[in-house]
Design an enzyme around this catalytic site. Structure first.
Site, PDB file in Angstrom:
ATOM      1  N   ASP A   4       0.674  -1.601  -0.096  1.00 36.77           N
ATOM      2  CA  ASP A   4       0.089  -0.192  -0.013  1.00 36.77           C
ATOM      3  C   ASP A   4       1.303   1.210   0.470  1.00 36.77           C
ATOM      4  O   ASP A   4       0.878   2.644  -0.556  1.00 36.77           O
ATOM      5  CB  ASP A   4      -0.802   0.381   0.970  1.00 36.77           C
ATOM      6  CG  ASP A   4      -1.865  -0.859   1.295  1.00 36.77           C
ATOM      7  OD1 ASP A   4      -2.353  -1.362  -0.148  1.00 36.77           O
ATOM      8  OD2 ASP A   4      -2.960  -1.393   2.397  1.00 36.77           O
ATOM      9  N   ARG A  12       0.853   2.851  16.778  1.00 41.98           N
ATOM     10  CA  ARG A  12       0.479   4.117  15.728  1.00 41.98           C
ATOM     11  C   ARG A  12       0.463   5.269  16.531  1.00 41.98           C
ATOM     12  O   ARG A  12       1.596   5.855  15.580  1.00 41.98           O
ATOM     13  CB  ARG A  12      -1.080   4.021  15.282  1.00 41.98           C
ATOM     14  CG  ARG A  12      -1.812   2.604  15.173  1.00 41.98           C
ATOM     15  CD  ARG A  12      -0.352   2.036  13.900  1.00 41.98           C
ATOM     16  NE  ARG A  12      -0.523   0.462  12.378  1.00 41.98           N
ATOM     17  CZ  ARG A  12       0.208   0.211  12.410  1.00 41.98           C
ATOM     18  NH1 ARG A  12       1.789   0.263  12.781  1.00 41.98           N
ATOM     19  NH2 ARG A  12      -0.404  -0.811  11.774  1.00 41.98           N
ATOM     20  N   ASP A  68      -6.801   0.841  11.374  1.00 37.54           N
ATOM     21  CA  ASP A  68      -5.340   1.632  11.804  1.00 37.54           C
ATOM     22  C   ASP A  68      -5.952   3.223  11.316  1.00 37.54           C
ATOM     23  O   ASP A  68      -5.285   4.429  11.595  1.00 37.54           O
ATOM     24  CB  ASP A  68      -4.587   1.373  10.368  1.00 37.54           C
ATOM     25  CG  ASP A  68      -3.323   0.428  11.841  1.00 37.54           C
ATOM     26  OD1 ASP A  68      -3.777   0.402  12.803  1.00 37.54           O
ATOM     27  OD2 ASP A  68      -3.276  -1.131  11.435  1.00 37.54           O
ATOM     28  N   SER A 125      -1.919  -9.863   4.712  1.00 38.46           N
ATOM     29  CA  SER A 125      -1.700  -8.031   5.219  1.00 38.46           C
ATOM     30  C   SER A 125      -0.847  -8.442   6.268  1.00 38.46           C
ATOM     31  O   SER A 125      -1.059  -9.000   7.967  1.00 38.46           O
ATOM     32  CB  SER A 125      -2.534  -7.235   5.755  1.00 38.46           C
ATOM     33  OG  SER A 125      -2.019  -6.021   6.225  1.00 38.46           O
TER      34      SER A 125
HETATM   35  N1  ARG Z   1      -7.038  -5.880  14.170  1.00 31.48           N
HETATM   36  C1  ARG Z   1      -5.996  -5.383  14.145  1.00 31.48           C
HETATM   37  C2  ARG Z   1      -6.024  -3.719  15.155  1.00 31.48           C
HETATM   38  O1  ARG Z   1      -6.272  -3.265  14.570  1.00 31.48           O
HETATM   39  C3  ARG Z   1      -4.613  -6.219  13.737  1.00 31.48           C
HETATM   40  C4  ARG Z   1      -4.509  -5.071  12.344  1.00 31.48           C
HETATM   41  C5  ARG Z   1      -3.423  -5.481  11.927  1.00 31.48           C
HETATM   42  N2  ARG Z   1      -3.198  -5.057  10.237  1.00 31.48           N
HETATM   43  C6  ARG Z   1      -2.071  -5.207   9.271  1.00 31.48           C
HETATM   44  N3  ARG Z   1      -2.419  -5.188   8.553  1.00 31.48           N
HETATM   45  N4  ARG Z   1      -2.304  -6.852   9.305  1.00 31.48           N
HETATM   46  O2  ARG Z   1      -5.190  -3.658  16.173  1.00 31.48           O
END
Ligand code: ARG
Length: 419
Positions: A29, A109, A138, A188
């Site tokens: 991405d 983050r 995210d 991912s």
């Molecule tokens: N669902 C988790 C969160 O919101 C993990 C997200 C992980 N992202 C990924 N690209 N695999 O914190």
């Protein structure tokens, strides 16, 4: 530790109007995004990769960014900061979202955004960008943190807007000569020292067992060593300070535990998760150290805190965890809650011993100078200061209202029958 590299790229005819700081992971991405920002947004891009322990080759990421023509690239080693200021508070708060997920992705983050904002200010940037889709959590964490820490800068989230499917993105990457690893094509993935999150592909069927190639940090339990391993963790003020009697820095302790617990297949999590945007998703995590440390910490708290503290703290903990998960790290409520949490942790000192065996984890012992456990009180054979005859009166009063409510219920029923 910051390394800025000026690329020699000459921009085309178009007038450059924007200078954008992009959170760059080196993945699909964000790589596509660099090109997109240059081509469609007339932007110079400053890419920032924040190392929170994702075990990626930072030099390779830097090379990739330069090849894509960024103005500058920054690699920030934030692992120690992450361990001490983000992971440790999460241990104190027993942070498991929906009782299962150690919020390993969520926690990184706000830290990434902090670093991006510093760089944006240094470089007089006009905007901040991330490569999150419009379906996940995210985007919320980045946007709210951007808005909280740099309200004057533009927020750009092209992946959310451009509506490319993953397949189209892969094609775009292919056309522009952007390298994408095989693992990234299949799943991912997001990693930090606190854990590894895996989504997409076959995992989207919540009824299918994850294939083995999903896992990298944990041994398949069946193939884990045939003898159990014991670990002892010493806590001071609610955070781990030593592992197996050796004092360790936070980062090193977490790294060691990831290896030890991972080897025994501990820390695999298969979770049906409620995302902020309302979607239910199936997420796979590998969080060996987090699983061990959270279990040990929770156990020690039960030894040293009163039940009133334990029950009350459960509510505070789940609120804290929700804020961190929900992108509200910078809401003042987090620090308000931490005032309570930190006060409670003054007593969370002691050692917890755990047994790791073929994917299983058990606390097998705990001790503390602050222990409220009194063997004399609990033992039935010894005559102690606990006067059992008092229990009778206590129970009478304890159950008084319950008894009254049931008497009343019976009375109403009898009246109804009589009518
Ligand atoms: N669902 C988790 C969160 O919101 C993990 C997200 C992980 N992202 C990924 N690209 N695999 O914190």
């Amino acid at each position: 530790m910051v390394s800025g590299i000026i690329s020699t790229k000459k921009q085309g005819e178009q007038k450059i109007t924007e200078k954008i700081v992009l959170a760059y992971s080196g993945g699909l991405d964000t790589s596509v995004l660099i090109k997109w920002l240059q081509e469609n947004f007339n932007a110079e891009v400053i890419s920032v990769t924040v190392d929170v322990g994702q075990k990626e080759d930072l030099n390779e990421i830097e090379k990739k960014a330069k090849k894509l023509g960024v103005l500058k690239h920054y690699s920030i080693d934030a692992k120690k900061n992450f361990a001490k200021n983000f992971v440790f508070p999460a241990i104190k708060a027993n942070a498991l979202y929906e009782g299962k997920y150690p919020i390993s992705t969520s926690l990184s983050r706000p830290l990434i955004v902090e670093e991006m904002v510093k760089i944006a200010k240094e470089n007089n940037a006009t905007g901040l960008a991330h490569g999150c889709t419009g379906k996940g959590n995210d985007q919320v964490r980045f946007d709210v943190s951007f808005a909280s820490l740099a309200p004057d800068l533009k927020m750009i989230a092209p992946v959310r807007d451009w509506k490319l499917t993953r397949k189209e993105e892969l094609e775009y990457a292919n056309k522009r000569g952007i390298y994408v690893s095989n693992a990234a094509k299949k799943y991912s993935i997001d990693q930090s020292i606190w854990g590894r999150s895996i989504e997409c592909g076959i995992l989207e069927d919540p009824d299918k067992e994850p294939p083995e190639d999903v896992f990298e940090w944990t041994t398949t339990p069946e193939k884990a060593p045939n003898t159990p391993q014991y670990v002892s963790i010493k806590f001071q003020n609610g955070v781990p300070i030593s592992l197996n009697d050796k004092d360790m820095e936070p980062l090193y302790l977490i790294k060691m535990l990831n290896e030890i617990a991972g080897k025994h297949g501990v820390g695999r999590i298969d979770h049906i998760e409620d995302r902020l945007v309302g979607i239910k998703s199936r997420e796979i995590y590998e969080c060996p150290a987090a699983t061990v440390l959270l279990e040990a910490h929770k156990d020690l708290e039960k030894l040293v805190l009163t039940r009133h503290e334990v029950f009350f703290k459960q509510n505070i903990d789940s609120k804290w965890t929700f804020l961190a998960y929900a992108g509200l790290w910078n809401d003042p409520l987090r620090e308000d809650l931490e005032a309570f949490i930190n006060k409670s942790q003054e007593k969370v000192n002691g050692t917890v011993r755990l047994k790791l065996f073929k994917g299983g984890l058990q606390v097998v012992g705990r001790s503390s100078n602050f222990s409220l456990y009194d063997k004399n009180l609990v033992n039935y054979d010894i005559k102690t200061g606990f006067n059992q005859s008092y229990s009778k009166g206590f129970i009478e009063l304890w159950g008084l209202q319950t008894k009254m409510a049931n008497l009343l219920k019976q009375k109403i029923k009898d009246q109804e029958v009589a009518e």
